[in-house]
Motif scaffolding. Sequence first.
Motif, short mmCIF file in Angstrom:
data_model
loop_
_atom_site.label_atom_id
_atom_site.label_comp_id
_atom_site.label_asym_id
_atom_site.label_seq_id
_atom_site.Cartn_x
_atom_site.Cartn_y
_atom_site.Cartn_z
N ARG A 87 -9.39 5.85 1.51
CA ARG A 87 -8.65 4.23 1.22
C ARG A 87 -9.78 3.73 0.29
N ALA A 88 -9.39 3.64 -1.18
CA ALA A 88 -10.22 3.19 -1.90
C ALA A 88 -10.22 1.86 -2.57
N TYR A 119 -0.98 7.50 -2.64
CA TYR A 119 -0.11 6.89 -1.77
C TYR A 119 -0.23 5.39 -1.62
N ASP A 120 0.59 4.76 -0.96
CA ASP A 120 0.51 3.17 -1.13
C ASP A 120 -0.69 2.53 -0.76
N HIS A 121 -1.35 1.73 -1.30
CA HIS A 121 -2.63 0.86 -0.97
C HIS A 121 -3.62 1.75 -1.41
N HIS A 122 -3.71 2.51 -2.33
CA HIS A 122 -5.09 3.33 -2.89
C HIS A 122 -5.34 4.20 -1.91
N LEU A 123 -4.45 4.88 -1.29
CA LEU A 123 -4.77 5.89 -0.14
C LEU A 123 -4.70 7.21 -0.93
N LYS A 147 -21.67 -0.07 -6.22
CA LYS A 147 -20.56 0.14 -5.51
C LYS A 147 -20.88 1.61 -4.61
N ARG A 148 -19.66 1.67 -3.55
CA ARG A 148 -19.67 3.02 -2.97
C ARG A 148 -19.00 3.81 -3.51
N ASP A 196 -15.48 2.00 -2.27
CA ASP A 196 -15.28 1.03 -3.50
C ASP A 196 -14.36 1.64 -4.51
N VAL A 197 -14.72 2.79 -5.07
CA VAL A 197 -14.48 3.54 -6.13
C VAL A 197 -14.24 5.24 -5.81
#
Length: 935
Positions: free
Chosen positions: A265-266, A242-246, A187-188, A165-166
């Motif tokens: 991936r967050a 990178y894209d999409h919170h990677l 949160k994870r 999550d974070v």
Amino acid sequence: MTAWRTEGGSAIDRSRPLRFSFDGREVEGFAGDTVASALLAGGISVLGRSFKYHRPRGLWGAGVEEPNALVDIAGGMPNTRATQALAADGMAVRSVNAEPSAQKDRHAFLDAFSRFIPAAFYYKTFMFPDWHLFEPRIRQMAGLGTLDAAAQGPAFAEQVNHHCDVLVVGAGPAGLLAARKALRAGKRVVLCDDGRQAGGSLLFRAATIEGKTGSEWAADMAAELAGGGALVLAGTTAFGIYDHHLAGLNQKGGDGAPDRLWRIRAGSIVLATGAIERPLPFGNNDLPGIMSAEAALVYLRRFGVAAGRKVVVATNNGLAYETAEALAAAGADVTVVDYRADAPPPAGVRVLAGRTILSASGRGAVHAVRLSDGSVLEADAVLASGGFTPTVHLYCQAQGKLDWRDDILAFVPGRPVEGVTVVGAAAGDFGLPAELAERAGRALGIVAAWPEPGTRERVWIDLQNDVTAKDVELAVRENFVSVEHLKRYTTLGMATDQGKTSNVNGLALMAELTGRRIPEVGTTTYRPPFTPVPFACFAGARSGTRMSPLRRLPLEKQHRADGAVFRDYGGWLRPAYYGAGPADTRIQAEARAAREGVALFDGSPLGKIEVIGPDAAGFLDFIYYNTMSTLPPGRCRYGFILTEGGNVYDDGVLVRLDENRFVVSCSSSHVAGVHALLEEWRQDHFDRRRIFIHNATAEMATLTVTGPRARALMEAVGFDIPLDDAALPHMAVAASTFEGIAVRIARISFTGDRSYEISVPADRAAALWARLRREGEAFGATLLGLEALMILRAEKGYIVIGKDTDGTSRPMDFGLTAPLQRKKAEFIGRRSLITEDATRADRRQFVGLEAVDGKGVLPTGAHGIAREGRGVRSAGYVTSSYFSPALQKPIALGLIERGLSRMGDIIELQHLREIRRARIISACAFDEEGSRLHA
């Protein structure tokens, strides 16, 4: 520099001494020391030589910001920051860019010629008479460290995909607080930090938090987070967003273990990446012994090493005073040169307020500094603090834009980026978070101390790339006033430093020279990786068979028992030929026997990709160059699959089992690629609810019976369907059974003789193969390896993708023009087939070649040549060449310019300086009318 060991040092274990060598000199240290801290404690001031001028360079920083102390560590670790490499007993360390050592470098004379080799001198100096005359030597001198080719790197590096999550990057006070808040909110959480221990600045700066020292609180927080289910990754650098919170993370290995790559991936990312101390600009500010004030505090409190005995702390802000006070308490003679006129003097430290350093002096190390009032201070260490630059690299990689703050003289994150939050020093807040601070810390209180144009002495802006203030002035004079042009013209902010210590000073000087403000000059683009990442980490487990897994036939055991000699074909371990003796003899014998009687061949790697659904026929029309929707059930059709550029990607037979079910039989080496292509176009261009794709290649084995006596052998096996031409004609398919198991029999031939391909479940292939072998004894059945098969197909002019085609081959080059002219449905690559390049008259076309010079088989790869004036050029080449046992002469196939319109022409071929002559003929050299398919 006369550094020495003091008491304490929270990172080292004095009960565990160690020794290693640096440039052949023995160095002592303790467990927990970095290479840099051990060298500093050992009094070694020159750790390397600068890239361009080979000037002596010492430590500047204590972490990722270090621009000078790059070293080669034996065992395959070139260009490693000494500040980040843990010292180990027995390790061998060498300085880079120095011969034979950093202390005595034979190329040091280059600095005497520095006025003749300013920024961009390569572009101007080596143009005449020819750059290529100078290139080899320049390339030889380029670079820093040396890769040990004999060193064995890690066999593999683990790669981990993770979701959370974070993601919190940085385990300093702001990062620990953010992680705790997220964890307590359910949160994870993943927390990473490039240090080996959580705490960040709390590990070396004095702080009291919740009744504990800063380091105690940080240790308790890390334990609480780990105990609460958070993933805490120490020694792990987030190198890219990178894209999409990677996020890409590089976790350093220990005790010889390879690094690990994390792909996380967050849901949201918190950046608590801290700030980096800037150098102060003054003459000769690159001398060994001139160090970051904060780095000196790290070495003192973390490693028990004082940077010098007679120390000058030069600062334009208030945060450097903690270093001065700590060194004074340790016994050093400390003088603070404070650029601010109203600096409040702390107790026990001499302060010279309102003065600046003009230059440093010393031979091989700093010995003294000259101040703006004309006085000279002796010093064996100068600790500089020119302010702090927030570490905004990851924020900018996430498409964040920067704002300038005059109160801290630094760029800070500007507009919000969705899902990315920046906290702590990275956001320009250099004190403890408000909810943690029990008392106010020392204020920054900074004043500007930028490089000034026109100074006589050399002022170093970029220590790693040897960029001086004069280089920036030269760039402006030559109109390279864009910050991106400045970077490339001078190399400012390049290499592994990526501007961590140099960018802002360089921007400030350009702003002064061009009459602009610093924010108007702007910044360069920050790209990943933030710090270097080993290639092995990116490669992961993909080495050897992990990189290219060797695929095996279900019948490998049986083939070995029959004396098969295996080779790798497109990633498959397959029989090349059978039996002992010379390979050519065995291959020729197999090909001859297959033409004269019957042969058995294991074609299991052939693709068997099922396409099912009400829209399958239209989908395959789009996939294939040929029209496939008109194919009746129970029939097969040969076709091409093209790329979007119109080039031949694969060929093979399409089998239609019923109205809505097809089997794509593609080339063995292209199964994965064709499967991916089918899935891509199904998802992007068609209704996924009406088309389904299943790759059954591994589930089914394919055994082939071929030759004039193939039908007789098949009938002897006892399949329950008629096998004559009326019931099962060429290019037809039928369902049958073998010992109660459903099989599929297709009349498809890759040899030009009557052939039957039997698709059977892989776990029953051994039983069917044994039956075929047993019944085949009465017919003299031979086993056919892939090498003999290649001869048989070449006799018929059948192509092998990748062997008889190249990346420019199009269907028309093989004489297949009808689909382009008649097919009404759209298909992949159609528009590319009507381009000017695709319709050129001089394209290389697929033809047969007959040697006419009596010199035997034509060499594969020999180039057809066209003579133009006194020179020659390639007009195509030989793609396949064999001696045909059926025809008793050499045969060859090739791609030759305008070949289809030049039948009967004699052409010259060149191979290894030998000229051969051949006649262009039809690609099919054997049974051109195809009568043997029905024999």
